[in-house]
Design a protein around this motif. Structure first.
Motif, PDB file in Angstrom:
ATOM      1  N   PHE A   1      65.481 -29.013  -4.063  1.00  0.00           N
ATOM      2  CA  PHE A   1      66.044 -28.701  -5.368  1.00  0.00           C
ATOM      3  C   PHE A   1      65.099 -27.795  -6.139  1.00  0.00           C
ATOM      4  O   PHE A   1      63.905 -28.069  -6.234  1.00  0.00           O
ATOM      5  CB  PHE A   1      66.276 -29.996  -6.139  1.00  0.00           C
ATOM      6  N   CYS A   2      65.635 -26.706  -6.673  1.00  0.00           N
ATOM      7  CA  CYS A   2      64.794 -25.763  -7.420  1.00  0.00           C
ATOM      8  C   CYS A   2      64.922 -26.030  -8.916  1.00  0.00           C
ATOM      9  O   CYS A   2      66.010 -25.889  -9.470  1.00  0.00           O
ATOM     10  CB  CYS A   2      65.216 -24.333  -7.095  1.00  0.00           C
ATOM     11  N   PRO A   3      63.829 -26.411  -9.580  1.00  0.00           N
ATOM     12  CA  PRO A   3      63.912 -26.707 -11.006  1.00  0.00           C
ATOM     13  C   PRO A   3      64.118 -25.461 -11.867  1.00  0.00           C
ATOM     14  O   PRO A   3      64.523 -25.570 -13.009  1.00  0.00           O
ATOM     15  CB  PRO A   3      62.558 -27.349 -11.323  1.00  0.00           C
ATOM     16  N   VAL A   4      63.851 -24.266 -11.301  1.00  0.00           N
ATOM     17  CA  VAL A   4      64.009 -23.047 -12.093  1.00  0.00           C
ATOM     18  C   VAL A   4      65.483 -22.662 -12.194  1.00  0.00           C
ATOM     19  O   VAL A   4      66.008 -22.475 -13.289  1.00  0.00           O
ATOM     20  CB  VAL A   4      63.181 -21.876 -11.499  1.00  0.00           C
ATOM     21  N   CYS A   5      66.174 -22.594 -11.052  1.00  0.00           N
ATOM     22  CA  CYS A   5      67.596 -22.239 -11.133  1.00  0.00           C
ATOM     23  C   CYS A   5      68.472 -23.483 -11.242  1.00  0.00           C
ATOM     24  O   CYS A   5      69.674 -23.386 -11.455  1.00  0.00           O
ATOM     25  CB  CYS A   5      68.026 -21.356  -9.964  1.00  0.00           C
ATOM     26  N   GLY A   6      67.842 -24.662 -11.129  1.00  0.00           N
ATOM     27  CA  GLY A   6      68.591 -25.900 -11.317  1.00  0.00           C
ATOM     28  C   GLY A   6      69.661 -26.111 -10.265  1.00  0.00           C
ATOM     29  O   GLY A   6      70.753 -26.581 -10.562  1.00  0.00           O
TER      30      GLY A   6
ATOM     31  N   LEU B   1      59.569 -19.723  -1.202  1.00  0.00           N
ATOM     32  CA  LEU B   1      60.514 -19.017  -2.059  1.00  0.00           C
ATOM     33  C   LEU B   1      61.855 -19.748  -2.127  1.00  0.00           C
ATOM     34  O   LEU B   1      62.398 -20.141  -1.108  1.00  0.00           O
ATOM     35  CB  LEU B   1      60.727 -17.627  -1.446  1.00  0.00           C
ATOM     36  N   CYS B   2      62.378 -19.907  -3.355  1.00  0.00           N
ATOM     37  CA  CYS B   2      63.736 -20.473  -3.493  1.00  0.00           C
ATOM     38  C   CYS B   2      64.734 -19.429  -2.993  1.00  0.00           C
ATOM     39  O   CYS B   2      64.755 -18.300  -3.461  1.00  0.00           O
ATOM     40  CB  CYS B   2      64.033 -20.825  -4.945  1.00  0.00           C
ATOM     41  N   ASN B   3      65.559 -19.844  -2.058  1.00  0.00           N
ATOM     42  CA  ASN B   3      66.524 -18.948  -1.431  1.00  0.00           C
ATOM     43  C   ASN B   3      67.561 -18.444  -2.420  1.00  0.00           C
ATOM     44  O   ASN B   3      68.193 -17.430  -2.211  1.00  0.00           O
ATOM     45  CB  ASN B   3      67.232 -19.716  -0.308  1.00  0.00           C
ATOM     46  N   LYS B   4      67.738 -19.167  -3.520  1.00  0.00           N
ATOM     47  CA  LYS B   4      68.799 -18.791  -4.461  1.00  0.00           C
ATOM     48  C   LYS B   4      68.299 -17.915  -5.606  1.00  0.00           C
ATOM     49  O   LYS B   4      68.931 -16.937  -5.944  1.00  0.00           O
ATOM     50  CB  LYS B   4      69.470 -20.046  -5.000  1.00  0.00           C
ATOM     51  N   CYS B   5      67.163 -18.288  -6.233  1.00  0.00           N
ATOM     52  CA  CYS B   5      66.726 -17.509  -7.415  1.00  0.00           C
ATOM     53  C   CYS B   5      65.407 -16.786  -7.182  1.00  0.00           C
ATOM     54  O   CYS B   5      64.924 -16.098  -8.064  1.00  0.00           O
ATOM     55  CB  CYS B   5      66.634 -18.406  -8.645  1.00  0.00           C
ATOM     56  N   LYS B   6      64.811 -16.941  -5.997  1.00  0.00           N
ATOM     57  CA  LYS B   6      63.553 -16.278  -5.640  1.00  0.00           C
ATOM     58  C   LYS B   6      62.352 -16.795  -6.441  1.00  0.00           C
ATOM     59  O   LYS B   6      61.355 -16.078  -6.611  1.00  0.00           O
ATOM     60  CB  LYS B   6      63.649 -14.740  -5.790  1.00  0.00           C
ATOM     61  N   ALA B   7      62.443 -17.999  -6.964  1.00  0.00           N
ATOM     62  CA  ALA B   7      61.285 -18.587  -7.655  1.00  0.00           C
ATOM     63  C   ALA B   7      60.255 -19.016  -6.619  1.00  0.00           C
ATOM     64  O   ALA B   7      60.592 -19.663  -5.632  1.00  0.00           O
ATOM     65  CB  ALA B   7      61.717 -19.784  -8.495  1.00  0.00           C
ATOM     66  N   PHE B   8      58.980 -18.652  -6.865  1.00  0.00           N
ATOM     67  CA  PHE B   8      57.880 -19.101  -6.022  1.00  0.00           C
ATOM     68  C   PHE B   8      57.403 -20.478  -6.477  1.00  0.00           C
ATOM     69  O   PHE B   8      57.822 -20.991  -7.520  1.00  0.00           O
ATOM     70  CB  PHE B   8      56.709 -18.118  -6.099  1.00  0.00           C
TER      71      PHE B   8
HETATM   72 ZN    ZN Z   1      65.785 -21.444  -7.562  1.00  0.00          ZN
END
Ligand code: ZN
Length: 310
Positions: free
Chosen positions: A88-93, A110-117
């Motif tokens: 779960f990515c807390p940046v793109c939720g 890297l988050c596959n959805k929003c590219k957050a490191f």
């Molecule tokens: Zn993300």
């Protein structure tokens, strides 16, 4: 006559005997078919369960997507991860996958959805879980070298007077981002005590006179304001910086990137304190000791965020 009778009986016997073996053969085939059908049934059952799980994740995905710009709502699903390999990515939720990236191809980078490191995920988790109250009022936010993934969070937020700034504003046009002012961190063109919040993620390692920059950041931050700082860390205490590492090749070798001018150690905390900040050091362990939750967010204790209060 008798001979005919015997012949007839013998024919009858052969007839039944053939029938018996034929039926035996058919029975065997039916049994095999039944086994195959059962196997197929189990396969379909498993497939069905997998699809249901995916569907559940997508449904959750949809729910959080609808709230995408609500900064005040931490999108954490920590209670529901007991027996799941969910990421779960807390940046793109959103539920996501973390893929390898970076020079050393770090796992879960890297988050596959929003590219957050990792650094953005840790920053956002600390922001949401520890400093959410900042957004209870209208704030002025200064963001150095803004990453698109964080920029998108703040640019349309009505309670945030947002200052995305950089020393090379023209680099951002192609990313569809508008830089508010050209800013050199060593000489920040704003008055004292202007900002409630400053974001400084992976920038100081590019700045020539970092002490001057830290003094400047301290100056433009309001009393009671907060500055988030993260840099690549060597793992050692002492920062590595030598005048003879003066070529792109040597910088890449010793500082991990051609345009870095030092490789920080944990003494960055002392440096930040020396300009007047009160500094707290966060890693994922400061938020939760549950390793399953670290996995959920694709983080480990090697990632550090310094929260500097004035
Ligand atoms: Zn993300």
């Amino acid at each position: 006559m008798i001979k005919d009778k015997i012949l007839s009986k013998s024919n009858q016997f052969n007839y039944y005997k053939d029938n018996y073996f034929r039926l035996l053969e058919e029975n065997k085939k039916i049994k095999e078919d039944l086994k195959k059908t059962k196997k197929n049934h189990n396969k379909l059952k498993k497939n069905n369960a997998r699809l249901k799980k995916q569907n559940d994740i997508l449904e959750k995905d949809n729910i959080v997507k609808n709230n995408d710009f609500d900064l005040l709502k931490p999108y954490v699903l920590e209670s529901s991860i007991e027996n799941s390999d969910l990421k779960f990515c807390p940046v793109c939720g959103r539920p996501t996958e973390f893929v390898p990236a970076g020079i050393t191809k770090r796992k879960n980078a890297l988050c596959n959805k929003c590219k957050a490191f990792e650094r953005h995920r840790l920053f956002f988790l600390v922001l949401l879980k520890k400093y959410n109250h900042i957004f209870n009022k209208n704030i002025k936010l200064l963001h150095f070298a803004p990453e698109k993934v964080l920029y998108n969070k703040f640019i349309n937020n009505e309670s945030v007077d947002y200052y995305p700034v950089d020393i090379d504003p023209e680099n951002f046009a192609k990313k569809n981002m508008t830089i508010r002012d050209k800013v050199n961190m060593e000489e920040i063109p704003y008055e004292d005590n202007k900002f409630d919040l400053i974001i400084n993620v992976h920038v100081l390692e590019h700045v020539h006179d970092d002490m001057k920059a830290m003094h400047e950041i301290y100056r433009v931050l309001k009393k009671g304001g907060i500055c988030f700082v993260s840099v690549p860390l060597s793992g050692n205490y002492e920062t590595l910086q030598k005048p003879e590492y003066n070529t792109p090749e040597l910088r890449l070798k010793h500082y991990l990137q051609e345009d870095h001018v030092r490789l920080y150690g944990y003494d960055i905390k002392d440096k930040l304190e020396s300009v007047g900040f009160e500094v707290k050091q966060y890693n994922i362990d400061s938020l939760t000791s549950e390793e399953k939750v670290w996995e959920l967010y694709g983080l480990h204790n090697g990632f550090v965020l310094f929260v500097c209060e004035k």
